[in-house]
Scaffold this motif. Structure first.
Motif, short mmCIF file in Angstrom:
data_model
loop_
_atom_site.label_atom_id
_atom_site.label_comp_id
_atom_site.label_asym_id
_atom_site.label_seq_id
_atom_site.Cartn_x
_atom_site.Cartn_y
_atom_site.Cartn_z
N UNK A 112 14.41 -44.54 81.57
CA UNK A 112 13.24 -44.13 80.78
C UNK A 112 13.59 -43.27 79.57
N UNK A 113 14.72 -43.57 78.94
CA UNK A 113 15.12 -42.77 77.79
C UNK A 113 15.64 -43.64 76.65
N UNK A 114 15.31 -43.22 75.44
CA UNK A 114 15.88 -43.77 74.22
C UNK A 114 16.48 -42.60 73.46
N UNK A 115 17.72 -42.74 73.00
CA UNK A 115 18.36 -41.70 72.20
C UNK A 115 18.39 -42.18 70.75
N UNK A 116 17.69 -41.47 69.88
CA UNK A 116 17.63 -41.81 68.45
C UNK A 116 18.57 -40.90 67.68
N UNK A 117 19.55 -41.49 67.00
CA UNK A 117 20.52 -40.73 66.22
C UNK A 117 20.06 -40.66 64.76
N UNK A 118 20.16 -39.48 64.18
CA UNK A 118 19.62 -39.23 62.85
C UNK A 118 20.70 -39.35 61.77
N UNK B 41 20.91 -30.98 68.73
CA UNK B 41 21.71 -30.84 67.51
C UNK B 41 23.12 -31.35 67.76
N UNK B 42 23.83 -31.68 66.69
CA UNK B 42 25.19 -32.20 66.86
C UNK B 42 26.11 -31.14 67.44
N UNK B 43 25.84 -29.85 67.15
CA UNK B 43 26.64 -28.77 67.74
C UNK B 43 26.41 -28.69 69.25
N UNK B 44 25.14 -28.81 69.64
CA UNK B 44 24.82 -28.78 71.06
C UNK B 44 25.41 -30.00 71.77
N UNK B 45 25.34 -31.15 71.12
CA UNK B 45 25.90 -32.37 71.71
C UNK B 45 27.41 -32.24 71.92
N UNK B 46 28.09 -31.61 70.95
CA UNK B 46 29.53 -31.42 71.07
C UNK B 46 29.86 -30.50 72.24
N UNK C 28 38.19 -30.52 67.18
CA UNK C 28 36.89 -30.89 66.61
C UNK C 28 36.06 -29.63 66.44
N UNK C 29 35.91 -29.17 65.26
CA UNK C 29 35.13 -27.97 64.98
C UNK C 29 34.38 -28.14 63.66
N UNK C 30 33.27 -27.42 63.53
CA UNK C 30 32.53 -27.34 62.26
C UNK C 30 32.21 -28.67 61.64
N UNK D 291 29.75 -36.12 65.85
CA UNK D 291 28.47 -36.45 66.47
C UNK D 291 27.31 -36.26 65.49
N UNK D 292 26.15 -36.78 65.85
CA UNK D 292 24.96 -36.68 65.01
C UNK D 292 23.86 -35.92 65.73
N UNK D 293 22.94 -35.36 64.93
CA UNK D 293 21.72 -34.86 65.52
C UNK D 293 20.98 -36.02 66.17
N UNK D 294 20.26 -35.74 67.25
CA UNK D 294 19.58 -36.83 67.95
C UNK D 294 18.30 -36.33 68.61
#
Length: 296
Positions: free
Chosen positions: A59-65, A94-99, A116-118, A123-126
């Motif tokens: 029941x999920x869709x992940x939309x990448x921005x 956010x991409x930071x949270x995803x990382x 992988x920093x900064x 990754x992308x915001x989603x």
């Protein structure tokens, strides 16, 4: 009055179980097998649920921005998604949270994300979109992809439906096993108690003749059923614990991507469930057999 003490009834129960040792052993074995099968299926379903929640498949869709969008534009995209039909919840990642989540998920792989920093974050915001109706999920995914600023979406409806069908199939098998083994256990326990009643038929006849109450006659046999249930649940618990830990050890490092519930987290729930099923089955079986015999 001493004969009415609880120890008297329990003592009579132990004597009855000992007299009919073969049937007692058969009752314990059948009920124990029933509990082990039920416990194994229940633990399998629970582990499947935990891993599905972790992977976010159902029941999920992940939309990448699109990376070029400003924070204000990202927030506006989120509002457009929330306005769609069939959307129950929208969570911004956010991409930071995803990382950070990826680092935590693969923390056993030392150094995988150390460089992988900064601005190097790939990754992308989603937005994680929880939808309501599977029948409308394809339409919802189409609408999400046509919102300006959504680069792509991760939509695995077919996989989610397949896993859901597997879960339903396992649950159905569990229910059938529970029903079949429950009645088999009842049948064996009923016959065990019947043998105990039959072996004491002369004593029972005398007790009823001198005015003993029905409960005074029945209670020792009910305790026999309870003892059978307790012994069965205890043995089943130990076997289930060994099987579960053996399977987890066998999986070892080959299935590190999966989340396995530690046995210590479920042992109390499993033990109480086994005990409840065992005792209830024993009481029902002994009550049925004694009442039918005494009314005959």
């Amino acid at each position: 009055m001493k004969r009415y003490r609880l120890t008297y009834f329990m003592g009579q129960s132990v004597k009855g179980l000992w007299r009919n040792g073969v049937m007692t052993l058969a009752s314990i074995t059948v009920l124990m097998s029933c509990l082990v099968v039920i416990g194994s299926f229940a633990l399998l379903i629970e582990n499947i649920n935990v891993n599905l929640e972790k992977l976010g498949l159902l029941n999920e869709i992940v939309a990448f921005i699109d990376e070029t969008k400003t924070p204000e534009e990202v927030a506006a995209i989120g509002e457009q998604i929330r306005a769609l039909d069939n959307v129950a919840n929208v969570e911004y990642i956010s991409k930071e949270q995803a990382l950070e989540e990826e680092k935590e998920r693969y923390k056993d792989y030392t150094g995988l994300y150390d460089l992988v920093e900064g601005d190097e974050n790939p990754l992308r915001d989603s937005f994680v979109i929880t939808y309501i109706d599977n029948e409308k999920a394809s339409t919802t995914n189409y609408q999400v992809n046509h919102i300006d600023g959504v680069a792509k979406s991760n939509f695995r409806l077919e996989l989610a439906q397949t896993i859901e069908r597997v879960k339903s199939g396992i649950s159905l098998v569990l229910v059938w096993f529970m029903a079949i083994l429950f009645f088999v256990s009842l049948f064996v326990i009923i016959n065990t108690i019947k043998l105990a009643v039959h072996s004491r038929r002369s004593e029972i006849a005398i007790m009823r003749y001198v005015g003993a109450t029905e409960w005074f006659v029945i209670l020792p046999f009910i305790f026999e059923g309870i003892f059978i249930g307790v012994l069965s649940s205890g043995v089943a618990y130990l076997i289930e614990m060994y099987i579960y830990r053996y399977v987890v050890a066998m999986m070892g490092d080959n299935f590190r991507m999966l989340t396995i519930i530690p046995f210590n987290d479920i042992r109390l729930m499993l033990g109480l469930a086994f005990l409840a099923i065992g005792v209830v089955t024993g009481i029902i079986g002994s009550t049925i057999s004694t009442r039918k015999y005494l009314k005959a």
